[in-house]
Write a protein that holds these residues in place. Structure first.
Motif, PDB file in Angstrom:
ATOM      1  N   ASP A  85      75.465  72.316  18.630  1.00 49.53           N
ATOM      2  CA  ASP A  85      75.443  70.869  18.550  1.00 49.53           C
ATOM      3  C   ASP A  85      74.181  70.369  19.237  1.00 49.53           C
ATOM      4  OD1 ASP A  85      76.153  68.323  17.829  1.00 49.53           O
ATOM      5  OD2 ASP A  85      77.480  67.989  19.537  1.00 49.53           O
ATOM      6  N   VAL A  86      73.639  69.289  18.708  1.00 46.31           N
ATOM      7  CA  VAL A  86      72.492  68.602  19.287  1.00 46.31           C
ATOM      8  C   VAL A  86      72.963  67.198  19.640  1.00 46.31           C
ATOM      9  CG1 VAL A  86      70.134  67.796  18.946  1.00 46.31           C
ATOM     10  CG2 VAL A  86      70.894  69.927  17.862  1.00 46.31           C
ATOM     11  N   ALA A  87      72.842  66.837  20.912  1.00 47.07           N
ATOM     12  CA  ALA A  87      73.260  65.509  21.370  1.00 47.07           C
ATOM     13  C   ALA A  87      72.063  64.802  21.991  1.00 47.07           C
ATOM     14  CB  ALA A  87      74.390  65.625  22.383  1.00 47.07           C
ATOM     15  N   VAL A  88      71.934  63.515  21.716  1.00 47.88           N
ATOM     16  CA  VAL A  88      70.827  62.716  22.252  1.00 47.88           C
ATOM     17  C   VAL A  88      71.400  61.594  23.106  1.00 47.88           C
ATOM     18  CG1 VAL A  88      68.748  61.402  21.707  1.00 47.88           C
ATOM     19  CG2 VAL A  88      69.525  63.209  20.150  1.00 47.88           C
ATOM     20  N   ASN A  89      70.944  61.526  24.348  1.00 42.39           N
ATOM     21  CA  ASN A  89      71.373  60.466  25.258  1.00 42.39           C
ATOM     22  C   ASN A  89      70.348  59.337  25.251  1.00 42.39           C
ATOM     23  OD1 ASN A  89      73.710  61.847  26.239  1.00 42.39           O
ATOM     24  ND2 ASN A  89      72.382  63.133  27.478  1.00 42.39           N
ATOM     25  N   ASP A  90      70.812  58.111  25.301  1.00 41.32           N
ATOM     26  CA  ASP A  90      69.920  56.951  25.262  1.00 41.32           C
ATOM     27  C   ASP A  90      70.373  55.925  26.293  1.00 41.32           C
ATOM     28  OD1 ASP A  90      67.989  55.126  24.583  1.00 41.32           O
ATOM     29  OD2 ASP A  90      68.986  54.439  22.769  1.00 41.32           O
ATOM     30  N   GLN A 101      65.290  61.973  34.893  1.00 41.89           N
ATOM     31  CA  GLN A 101      65.115  62.682  36.152  1.00 41.89           C
ATOM     32  C   GLN A 101      64.696  64.115  35.865  1.00 41.89           C
ATOM     33  OE1 GLN A 101      68.426  62.252  38.885  1.00 41.89           O
ATOM     34  NE2 GLN A 101      69.101  60.406  37.848  1.00 41.89           N
ATOM     35  N   GLN A 102      63.935  64.698  36.785  1.00 40.05           N
ATOM     36  CA  GLN A 102      63.530  66.084  36.595  1.00 40.05           C
ATOM     37  C   GLN A 102      64.749  66.998  36.548  1.00 40.05           C
ATOM     38  OE1 GLN A 102      60.626  67.833  35.984  1.00 40.05           O
ATOM     39  NE2 GLN A 102      60.036  65.783  35.348  1.00 40.05           N
ATOM     40  N   GLN A 103      65.702  66.764  37.427  1.00 40.08           N
ATOM     41  CA  GLN A 103      67.000  67.420  37.281  1.00 40.08           C
ATOM     42  C   GLN A 103      67.839  66.445  36.487  1.00 40.08           C
ATOM     43  OE1 GLN A 103      68.326  70.505  38.193  1.00 40.08           O
ATOM     44  NE2 GLN A 103      70.063  69.836  36.984  1.00 40.08           N
ATOM     45  N   PRO A 104      67.970  66.636  35.180  1.00 38.05           N
ATOM     46  CA  PRO A 104      68.473  65.547  34.332  1.00 38.05           C
ATOM     47  C   PRO A 104      69.904  65.153  34.635  1.00 38.05           C
ATOM     48  CG  PRO A 104      68.351  67.597  33.111  1.00 38.05           C
ATOM     49  CD  PRO A 104      67.688  67.855  34.432  1.00 38.05           C
ATOM     50  N   ASP A 105      70.113  63.865  34.562  1.00 42.28           N
ATOM     51  CA  ASP A 105      71.436  63.287  34.671  1.00 42.28           C
ATOM     52  C   ASP A 105      71.954  63.088  33.253  1.00 42.28           C
ATOM     53  OD1 ASP A 105      73.640  61.587  35.007  1.00 42.28           O
ATOM     54  OD2 ASP A 105      72.757  60.642  36.761  1.00 42.28           O
ATOM     55  N   TRP A 106      73.219  63.308  33.042  1.00 43.59           N
ATOM     56  CA  TRP A 106      73.788  63.108  31.705  1.00 43.59           C
ATOM     57  C   TRP A 106      73.638  61.661  31.257  1.00 43.59           C
ATOM     58  CZ3 TRP A 106      74.972  67.146  34.635  1.00 43.59           C
ATOM     59  CH2 TRP A 106      75.295  68.355  34.019  1.00 43.59           C
ATOM     60  N   GLY A 107      73.322  60.751  32.191  1.00 42.26           N
ATOM     61  CA  GLY A 107      73.188  59.356  31.827  1.00 42.26           C
ATOM     62  C   GLY A 107      71.781  58.921  31.503  1.00 42.26           C
ATOM     63  N   ASP A 108      70.803  59.829  31.530  1.00 43.86           N
ATOM     64  CA  ASP A 108      69.418  59.474  31.255  1.00 43.86           C
ATOM     65  C   ASP A 108      69.024  59.805  29.825  1.00 43.86           C
ATOM     66  OD1 ASP A 108      68.904  58.556  33.825  1.00 43.86           O
ATOM     67  OD2 ASP A 108      68.299  60.516  34.562  1.00 43.86           O
ATOM     68  N   ASP A 109      67.871  59.258  29.384  1.00 47.52           N
ATOM     69  CA  ASP A 109      67.317  59.656  28.098  1.00 47.52           C
ATOM     70  C   ASP A 109      67.038  61.153  28.103  1.00 47.52           C
ATOM     71  OD1 ASP A 109      67.374  57.077  27.251  1.00 47.52           O
ATOM     72  OD2 ASP A 109      65.217  56.764  27.208  1.00 47.52           O
ATOM     73  N   GLY A 110      67.294  61.801  26.984  1.00 51.70           N
ATOM     74  CA  GLY A 110      67.050  63.232  26.872  1.00 51.70           C
ATOM     75  C   GLY A 110      67.994  63.871  25.865  1.00 51.70           C
ATOM     76  N   ILE A 111      67.902  65.187  25.767  1.00 54.97           N
ATOM     77  CA  ILE A 111      68.647  65.925  24.752  1.00 54.97           C
ATOM     78  C   ILE A 111      69.520  66.998  25.396  1.00 54.97           C
ATOM     79  CG2 ILE A 111      68.437  67.403  22.706  1.00 54.97           C
ATOM     80  CD1 ILE A 111      65.859  65.998  22.057  1.00 54.97           C
TER      81      ILE A 111
END
Length: 264
Positions: A227-232, A133-143
């Motif tokens: 910290d670097v976190a990656v959501n998948d 999402q453009q306003q990212p959700d913690w549950g979407d792909d992204g960093i």
């Protein structure tokens, strides 16, 4: 005890339901308080996922000093000589049962700095990239990036000035990306430059974060918490899982679990 999708359907969590997160209203707090009391009194043992970090020492990374402006759209790695921060082991996965190995999700992050910016590059291996999402959700792909610029003795405190969260989503097409501020210390993320690019292995995200918005002045040998976190999220119907370079899965409340980034 409910996951995010379950909370969205529960009236106890509707008052503060937003794209970024779902927070409890008065009824929700009452339910959580009752669950906590039951647990402490031995009436119930709520299911939980325990994340244990097995690294013997606190990981340390170095940020290479660069001269001149960094072109975030350049071809090839931006900082080929920098030691990478690797995310490719099962003990770095918050929900290890969902992880199918490094080809499913892994990442290689590097950092650099000059007198005006902190630069971060994260190359993600992801076998199925879903635009966030453009306003990212913690549950979407992204960093997610967690940065702690406070003096070392003050690190480890859950929240406070100098502790920041930046989220960057995946996109449907290559190009400039937008950074978003997490619900922690306010940050002028409009001044953060970000670029997104799909790769054969997954995707690449690059950031240029002005030191001014972090209220911090770099110099050789100085360090910040990182910290670097990656959501998948491989399936829209299944909650995402998360990989972390260093944190304990609750970086938004546990600043003491971050690694250290040293200006070299």
């Amino acid at each position: 005890l409910l996951n995010r999708d379950e909370r969205r359907k529960n009236p106890a969590f509707q008052m503060y339901n937003s794209p970024g997160d779902v927070h409890p209203n008065a009824l929700g707090h009452q339910l959580m308080g009752q669950a906590l009391a039951d647990f402490l009194l031995g009436r119930a043992a709520p299911p939980r996922v325990r994340f244990v970090w097995h690294h013997p020492t606190q990981p340390v990374a170095t940020a290479k000093r660069v001269a001149g402006a960094v072109d975030l759209e350049a071809a090839g790695p931006l900082f080929p000589g920098a030691a990478p921060m690797l995310i490719d082991r099962k003990d770095q996965i918050l929900q290890p049962a969902q992880w199918k190995g490094p080809a499913d999700l892994s990442a290689r992050a590097t950092a650099a700095w000059d007198t005006t910016h902190l630069y971060l590059e994260v190359a993600v291996t992801d076998d199925r990239v879903i635009p966030g999402q453009q306003q990212p959700d913690w549950g979407d792909d992204g960093i997610e990036f967690f940065l702690d610029t406070r003096p070392t003795p003050k690190r480890g405190v859950a929240m406070g000035p100098g502790y920041y969260q930046i989220l960057v989503p995946t996109l449907a097409a290559d190009g400039p990306d937008a950074a978003y501020c997490g619900k922690m210390e306010p940050l002028d993320v409009a001044r953060v430059r970000a670029v997104y690019r799909r790769t054969p292995q997954g995707y690449l995200i690059r950031l240029a974060v002005p030191w001014k918005i972090l209220k911090w002045t770099p110099h050789p040998g100085a360090n910040i918490g990182l910290d670097v976190a990656v959501n998948d999220r491989d399936d829209p119907k299944v909650p995402r899982f998360k990989a972390l370079w260093r944190g304990a899965g609750d970086d938004f409340t546990n600043a003491g679990a971050l690694g250290t980034l040293i200006s070299h």
